[in-house]
Scaffold this motif. Structure first.
Motif, mmCIF file in Angstrom:
data_model
loop_
_atom_site.group_PDB
_atom_site.id
_atom_site.type_symbol
_atom_site.label_atom_id
_atom_site.label_comp_id
_atom_site.label_asym_id
_atom_site.label_seq_id
_atom_site.Cartn_x
_atom_site.Cartn_y
_atom_site.Cartn_z
ATOM 1 N N LEU A 188 0.845 -1.180 0.000
ATOM 2 C CA LEU A 188 0.000 0.000 0.000
ATOM 3 C C LEU A 188 0.890 1.242 0.000
ATOM 4 C CD1 LEU A 188 -2.667 -0.797 2.767
ATOM 5 C CD2 LEU A 188 -3.158 -0.389 0.355
ATOM 6 N N VAL A 189 0.307 2.393 -0.323
ATOM 7 C CA VAL A 189 1.037 3.639 -0.122
ATOM 8 C C VAL A 189 1.314 3.799 1.371
ATOM 9 C CG1 VAL A 189 0.084 4.779 -2.159
ATOM 10 C CG2 VAL A 189 -1.128 4.953 0.038
ATOM 11 N N SER A 190 2.350 4.552 1.711
ATOM 12 C CA SER A 190 2.701 4.719 3.120
ATOM 13 C C SER A 190 1.885 5.821 3.788
ATOM 14 C CB SER A 190 4.190 5.032 3.265
ATOM 15 O OG SER A 190 4.511 6.243 2.611
ATOM 16 N N GLN A 191 1.469 6.826 3.008
ATOM 17 C CA GLN A 191 0.647 7.906 3.543
ATOM 18 C C GLN A 191 -0.396 8.320 2.517
ATOM 19 O OE1 GLN A 191 2.352 11.286 5.579
ATOM 20 N NE2 GLN A 191 4.301 10.231 5.917
ATOM 21 N N ILE A 192 -1.466 8.917 3.027
ATOM 22 C CA ILE A 192 -2.524 9.466 2.184
ATOM 23 C C ILE A 192 -2.738 10.916 2.602
ATOM 24 C CG2 ILE A 192 -4.957 9.338 1.527
ATOM 25 C CD1 ILE A 192 -4.821 6.319 2.317
ATOM 26 N N ILE A 193 -2.680 11.823 1.642
ATOM 27 C CA ILE A 193 -2.948 13.241 1.885
ATOM 28 C C ILE A 193 -4.198 13.614 1.102
ATOM 29 C CG2 ILE A 193 -2.030 15.580 1.839
ATOM 30 C CD1 ILE A 193 -0.239 13.712 3.425
ATOM 31 N N SER A 194 -5.221 14.098 1.793
ATOM 32 C CA SER A 194 -6.475 14.433 1.118
ATOM 33 C C SER A 194 -6.847 15.884 1.390
ATOM 34 C CB SER A 194 -7.604 13.518 1.595
ATOM 35 O OG SER A 194 -8.818 13.857 0.950
ATOM 36 N N GLY A 195 -7.003 16.632 0.317
ATOM 37 C CA GLY A 195 -7.431 18.029 0.430
ATOM 38 C C GLY A 195 -8.603 18.301 -0.478
ATOM 39 N N LEU A 196 -9.589 17.432 -0.442
ATOM 40 C CA LEU A 196 -10.737 17.572 -1.336
ATOM 41 C C LEU A 196 -11.507 18.851 -1.041
ATOM 42 C CD1 LEU A 196 -12.119 13.919 -1.339
ATOM 43 C CD2 LEU A 196 -10.715 15.032 -3.081
ATOM 44 N N GLY A 197 -12.014 19.442 -2.092
ATOM 45 C CA GLY A 197 -12.827 20.636 -1.941
ATOM 46 C C GLY A 197 -13.696 20.816 -3.165
ATOM 47 N N SER A 198 -14.541 21.829 -3.102
ATOM 48 C CA SER A 198 -15.464 22.087 -4.197
ATOM 49 C C SER A 198 -15.539 23.587 -4.424
ATOM 50 C CB SER A 198 -16.846 21.529 -3.841
ATOM 51 O OG SER A 198 -17.717 21.564 -4.942
ATOM 52 N N PHE A 199 -16.066 23.980 -5.563
ATOM 53 C CA PHE A 199 -16.137 25.397 -5.891
ATOM 54 C C PHE A 199 -17.276 26.067 -5.114
ATOM 55 C CE2 PHE A 199 -14.135 23.614 -9.742
ATOM 56 C CZ PHE A 199 -12.997 24.414 -9.756
ATOM 57 N N PRO A 200 -16.999 27.204 -4.487
ATOM 58 C CA PRO A 200 -18.056 27.908 -3.754
ATOM 59 C C PRO A 200 -19.074 28.537 -4.693
ATOM 60 C CG PRO A 200 -16.052 29.222 -3.780
ATOM 61 C CD PRO A 200 -15.704 27.892 -4.404
ATOM 62 N N VAL A 201 -20.309 28.534 -4.247
ATOM 63 C CA VAL A 201 -21.399 29.139 -4.999
ATOM 64 C C VAL A 201 -22.174 30.032 -4.043
ATOM 65 C CG1 VAL A 201 -23.503 28.730 -6.324
ATOM 66 C CG2 VAL A 201 -21.582 27.149 -6.537
ATOM 67 N N LEU A 211 -0.804 6.165 6.961
ATOM 68 C CA LEU A 211 -1.171 7.336 7.754
ATOM 69 C C LEU A 211 -2.036 8.242 6.884
ATOM 70 C CD1 LEU A 211 -0.820 9.238 10.236
ATOM 71 C CD2 LEU A 211 1.229 10.125 9.108
ATOM 72 N N LEU A 212 -3.112 8.754 7.451
ATOM 73 C CA LEU A 212 -4.046 9.605 6.700
ATOM 74 C C LEU A 212 -4.017 11.030 7.245
ATOM 75 C CD1 LEU A 212 -6.454 10.172 4.771
ATOM 76 C CD2 LEU A 212 -7.961 9.295 6.582
ATOM 77 N N THR A 213 -3.843 11.994 6.349
ATOM 78 C CA THR A 213 -3.932 13.416 6.696
ATOM 79 C C THR A 213 -5.008 14.061 5.833
ATOM 80 O OG1 THR A 213 -1.572 13.499 7.227
ATOM 81 C CG2 THR A 213 -2.685 15.601 6.828
ATOM 82 N N VAL A 214 -5.927 14.779 6.450
ATOM 83 C CA VAL A 214 -6.978 15.456 5.700
ATOM 84 C C VAL A 214 -6.978 16.941 6.050
ATOM 85 C CG1 VAL A 214 -8.469 13.439 5.461
ATOM 86 C CG2 VAL A 214 -8.730 14.929 7.447
ATOM 87 N N ILE A 215 -7.268 17.755 5.056
ATOM 88 C CA ILE A 215 -7.380 19.196 5.261
ATOM 89 C C ILE A 215 -8.846 19.526 5.498
ATOM 90 C CG2 ILE A 215 -7.000 21.477 4.279
ATOM 91 C CD1 ILE A 215 -4.743 20.258 2.614
ATOM 92 N N SER A 216 -9.128 20.061 6.662
ATOM 93 C CA SER A 216 -10.488 20.399 7.054
ATOM 94 C C SER A 216 -10.624 21.921 7.117
ATOM 95 C CB SER A 216 -10.822 19.733 8.400
ATOM 96 O OG SER A 216 -12.173 19.926 8.749
#
Length: 276
Positions: free
Chosen positions: A93-106, A152-157
């Protein structure tokens, strides 16, 4: 590109990191720093050409992209595409996961004709978290031995998610703005964080680091923006750093320096506030 061999995924700077939302400024900055430092990466993107252009504009060479980065065309809310991104082989598996999902503001109208900000996809963070957890469960079901190498999982909140009696991470003057203008994005982030609680993820990842930056500004350019990761203020949930804004470049660099390079040892299980 030259896809990393299994030995390369666990040795030195050639550990492989998975990125979701990599066309977003903070995640794009983190990915740029990782590639510059010699890490291998896999990124899921709905528009691969956009990601490639962004990384070239960050100063990376085409040779670096060809040798260290694999871009998978797909959507981060699709468990099959997420699985393809994080599963390198039946034994790795990958060793880390970085997630910064977002969407366009309306800009929309709320109650009593007060404007508020919604999203073109108001459940993107929640849906992305569900897809990731589903993908991990399917991988461990097919390859039980991989449970011993959970990533390891890192997410941008976001700031503005604390509830009493936890101290607020918002300046007083920003409280009403977040309440009226950011209700929809905040709700999505809150649902994402709930899905990634320890009780939900303990058997799926090595740990979770939740990064809560102040209002983000800038494009994420690593050479022309920001104060530098050492110059921003950092707090934890019980003692948050309170401020108005922070650059995407600084957030991405902080994640690279404190989480990617150090394996997140000081931040696992924390909700980390970042501000200028």
């Amino acid at each position: 590109m030259s896809i990393p061999t299994p030995d390369e995924t666990t040795t030195g700077n050639t550990k492989t990191i998975a990125f979701f939302g990599a066309t977003g400024g903070s995640t794009n900055a983190c990915l740029t720093h990782a590639l510059q430092a010699g890490y291998h990466a896999v990124a899921l993107a709905r528009t691969p050409s956009k990601l490639t252009s962004q990384l070239l504009n960050q100063g990376l060479s085409q040779n670096t992209l060809d040798s260290q980065l694999r871009i998978i065309h797909g959507d981060a809310t699709d468990p099959a595409a997420v699985r393809e991104t994080i599963l390198l082989s039946p034994t790795h598996l990958v060793s880390q996961i970085i997630s910064g999902l977002g969407s366009f503001p309306v800009l929309s109208r709320g109650s009593f004709f007060l404007p508020h900000i919604t999203l073109d996809n108001p459940t993107i963070c929640e849906s992305g978290a569900k897809a990731l957890l589903s993908a991990l469960r399917s991988i461990y079901s097919d390859y039980p031995s991989l449970e011993s190498s959970r990533p390891l999982l890192t997410v941008i909140s976001s700031t503005g998610l604390t509830t009493s009696p936890t101290p607020t991470d918002l300046p007083f003057l920003a409280l009403r703005m977040y309440h009226f203008l950011g209700a929809v994005p905040r709700a999505d982030k809150m649902r994402m964080e709930a899905l990634l609680s320890v009780s939900q993820t303990a058997d799926l990842v090595r740990g979770v680091v939740i990064v809560r930056p102040s209002l983000l500004k800038g494009s994420g350019n690593v050479t022309g923006e920001g104060k530098g990761w050492k110059n921003i203020r950092v707090g934890k949930e019980q003692s948050p750093a309170v401020g108005y804004t922070v650059t995407r470049a600084d957030v991405g660099e902080w994640i690279f320096e404190e989480v990617v390079k150090k394996e997140g040892d000081d931040w696992i299980g924390e909700k980390v506030s970042l501000t200028s």
